[in-house]
Write an enzyme that holds these catalytic residues in place. Sequence first.
Site, short mmCIF file in Angstrom:
data_model
loop_
_atom_site.label_atom_id
_atom_site.label_comp_id
_atom_site.label_asym_id
_atom_site.label_seq_id
_atom_site.Cartn_x
_atom_site.Cartn_y
_atom_site.Cartn_z
NE ARG A 181 -10.01 4.56 -4.23
CZ ARG A 181 -8.90 5.18 -4.61
NH1 ARG A 181 -7.74 4.54 -4.53
NH2 ARG A 181 -8.93 6.42 -5.05
CG ASN B 256 2.97 5.38 -4.51
OD1 ASN B 256 4.06 5.17 -5.03
ND2 ASN B 256 2.59 6.60 -4.14
CB THR C 231 -2.13 0.27 -8.83
OG1 THR C 231 -3.41 0.71 -8.37
CG2 THR C 231 -2.29 -0.55 -10.09
CB THR D 133 -0.76 9.29 -8.52
OG1 THR D 133 -1.03 10.21 -7.45
CG2 THR D 133 0.67 9.49 -8.98
CG ASP E 170 -3.08 13.19 -4.80
OD1 ASP E 170 -3.94 13.93 -5.31
OD2 ASP E 170 -3.32 12.44 -3.83
CD GLU F 253 -7.84 14.36 -0.71
OE1 GLU F 253 -8.85 13.81 -0.22
OE2 GLU F 253 -7.37 14.04 -1.81
CE1 TYR G 107 -15.08 11.17 -6.12
CE2 TYR G 107 -16.01 12.85 -4.66
CZ TYR G 107 -15.46 11.59 -4.85
OH TYR G 107 -15.25 10.77 -3.77
#
Length: 536
Positions: free
Chosen positions: A252, A278, A280, A306, A308, A407, A459
């Site tokens: 990141r 988004n 990136t 992503t 998500d 989360e 993970y």
Amino acid sequence: MESISPPISHTLTPPPPAKTTYIPTTGFISGPLHLSYTRTNRRGVIGSLHAAAAVKGKEQYSGIDFGDPEWKVKFQRDFETRFSIPHLTDAFPELEPIPSTFCLKSRIPVNENFADGYPSDAKWHGYINKNDRVLLKVIQYSSPTSAGAECIDADCTWVEQWVHRAGPREKIYFKPEEVKAAIVTCGGLCPGLNDVIRQIVITLEIYGVKNILGIPFGFRGFTDKGISEMPLTRRVVQNIHLSGGSLLGVSRGAPTTEEIVDSMEERGVNMLFVLGGNGTHAGANAIHNEVIKRRMKVVVVGVPKTIDNDILLMDKTFGFDTAVEEAQRAINSAYIEAQSAYRGVGLVKLMGRSSGFIAMHASLSSGQVDICLIPEVPFRLHGPNGVLSHLKFLLDTKGAAVICVAEGAGQNLIEKTNARDASGNTVFGDIGVYIQQEIKKHFKELCTPADVKYIDPTYMLRAIRANASDGILCTVLGQNAVHGAFAGYSGITVGICNTHFVYFPIPEVIRYPKFVDPNSRMWHRCLTSTGQPDFF
């Protein structure tokens, strides 16, 4: 402390809007609604939900003069302008295309003179015409009150919105022997990264490209002198899709746009493939703008990554299906633990910072979840209509229960960390641990047993190999990214829209994250499956 969890607000700073007259919807699912909770009974809250949705709809199209008889034509013209995809000839109008070197009609090896393309006995009809389009929205709503409705005006007038179809073009704007392509993976891990890398390399080689390199560890790899670029060939990537993670590694944060473009110029890179979410993509768009500013004949193509599934306009992003499938295993384990214990509670926390797609789909597909909590839908833990009250009812009547929480849900219920990661995202508190503690505390006060088993498979979801569905999606995304680059398009990303693969201009997909619509049929299906009430 607040006892009601509001929807998560937008955390991504959108790019400056285009200078246009209208502000139309740019995705299937709108952002979170700004709700007013003036009443706490079920009917009052649902009423305010619908009212907020209506207000939001009006705000989105506030620039349209519906009294103008030509408003539909102007709307479509404006949409067409916003969704036109940048091309090399915008900056270099003198560029002349050459016949494509990509043709599956004949597999005769390419000659040194690539301009003649692949020799074949007949014209190949496998190319996409540059004027081919895909319909962005396919449902014609008859009323603004219909579930999931997205209407431009009060009458839900149907307006066609078309986007560019992806695929190989008959004419290309690069000679393969002159191409130096680079691939970079940014952000966090996601199932399918290796699949996309592999297909980009394979497709580039089919075009005839011999010079392909990987930039290790995200954008950092462009400027960190301790990181060496990785030469990529079909032989190198042949079996990488059999493993999770990324061959190139991820990270990141990033150096400045100018430093990245300096490095590209120094290396001679003229095709850049960026895999990320988004943030990136915002970086990829900045690189695209910088190379235009420097008048470099370079194309930048994004592939949306992503887990998500929170990128606008697209049916889904790669890694999502795999994450949902793996999440079911965690849910099943929680179910078995709960069923095997006396008054057992299985609690599973899944990924989803601002969008609850994984939690919703995993709950719906598993059929074992009793309570699903997502960032977009507010909830109370305590009180007669709270989660804990319903949990007691489940334990009293069923003897066990399973809770699935994203989360990013209920972040106002826990103490804020005020910390940020390298990408600038807020570091969330652990809602799973918080709910686990609150459940134990609540039932201890009631002098009633509750055996809580907490599972966090975060993970595990990120690091596994892509499943068959994602493997196919990654394959097509990687191939179409290369097709778009050779066709001369830049500042674009490739995605799936209504089951068809399309090119979008990057600014349109990063305006804000995609969210679960609480009035969508999919969320209603999830509620039907879990049987949960509104926790207001």
